[in-house]
Design a protein around this motif. Structure first.
Motif, PDB file in Angstrom:
ATOM      1  N   ALA A   1      -7.807  -1.838  -0.050  1.00 58.68           N
ATOM      2  CA  ALA A   1      -6.572  -2.269   0.606  1.00 58.68           C
ATOM      3  C   ALA A   1      -6.815  -3.445   1.541  1.00 58.68           C
TER       4      ALA A   1
ATOM      5  N   ALA B   1       0.823  -1.200   0.000  1.00 60.12           N
ATOM      6  CA  ALA B   1       0.000   0.000   0.000  1.00 60.12           C
ATOM      7  C   ALA B   1       0.860   1.253   0.000  1.00 60.12           C
TER       8      ALA B   1
ATOM      9  N   PHE C   1      -3.347   3.699  -1.359  1.00 58.45           N
ATOM     10  CA  PHE C   1      -3.797   3.855   0.020  1.00 58.45           C
ATOM     11  C   PHE C   1      -3.377   5.218   0.530  1.00 58.45           C
TER      12      PHE C   1
END
Length: 279
Positions: A60, A34, A49
């Motif tokens: 995510a 992420a 993210f």
């Protein structure tokens, strides 16, 4: 070794996140990497993210059962965005959470200390990594590394205070271990290198290894706060200046056995790091 599902590594392009993701993928674990721009990480599934954009959180978390948490950098109150995410993560099926904190911030302390306090109430399996200050602060993009390159100087308010500086590679090795291995739930781990050094030592070793003169310039906490306030939010600058003041009074003058105990090898030295990263 336990059977792991998919691990979400938040901050997967950062200092510890990138190294943790690399170790997990090299060991054959599934990793969702992420970052704000879904940057590709070898062997991992990239996902966009942003702590401050809840619309990025569901994608995510889908299919994830454990998570490595790197707080939003420079935020004096990360709990405001992290705790809603962690409640959502628990509801989505995450059962193990490993939080990156700091040796300088105890459970219930300022900033990420409040996330540390909340973690046991959210997950049965959790760990908090509290590393000492990173050795990579003197080699990467940190203000210390920049001032070494530009000015041949390290500016601190630490005086002669000593610190058990730790290699980010060792932090990642411990993170990978607690994310995927068998460990007692509820673990507060202080991570250090094998020795304590003051910033005069850091300057001297850097000079010896690189051949470029580096000195330690000593500031008062107020001078450091004002210097940092030009680079970051004033509340965070004040927090960092207070941490330097604590170092000057001995708060980080300690060595732990966490790295060798969990990884089975000695913690790396600052000299070895410089020789590795500057050769």
């Amino acid at each position: 070794m336990s059977t792991a599902g998919t691990t979400l590594v938040i901050g997967a392009t950062g200092t510890t996140g990138s190294r943790t993701a690399a170790r997990l993928t090299a060991a054959g674990h599934r990793v969702r990497a992420a970052s704000r721009h879904a940057t590709a990480v070898p062997g991992a599934e990239p996902v966009a993210f942003d702590w401050y954009d809840p619309a990025t959180h569901a994608a995510a978390l889908g299919g994830v059962d454990r998570v490595y948490l790197v707080p939003p950098p420079g935020d004096p109150d990360p709990a405001a965005v992290m705790l809603p995410f962690l409640r959502r993560a628990r509801a989505a099926g995450v059962h193990r959470a490993v939080l990156l904190s700091s040796s300088a911030i105890p459970e219930g302390g300022p900033a990420v200390g409040m996330v540390h306090r909340a973690l046991p109430g959210l997950f049965d399996q959790w760990a908090v990594l509290r590393p000492s200050w990173f050795m990579q602060n003197f080699t990467g993009g940190h203000a210390h590394a920049v001032s070494i390159r530009q000015d041949g100087a390290i500016w601190t308010a630490t005086g002669s205070g000593r610190v058990g500086f730790v290699d980010a590679e060792d932090i990642a090795a411990v993170a990978a271990h607690v994310l995927t291995g068998e460990h007692a739930p509820g673990t507060d781990l202080v991570l250090t290198g094998p020795q304590t050094l003051d910033h005069d030592d850091i300057a001297a070793i850097t000079t010896e290894v690189t051949g470029r003169p580096v000195v330690h310039r000593r500031l008062s906490p107020a001078q450091l706060r004002d210097r940092l306030a030009a680079l970051m939010p004033p509340e965070f600058a004040a927090l960092l200046a207070d941490l330097d003041r604590a170092i000057a009074h001995g708060s980080e003058d300690r060595v732990t056995d966490t790295v060798p105990r969990l990884t089975g090898r000695p913690a790396g030295t600052f000299r070895a790091l410089l020789e590795r990263e500057t050769r």
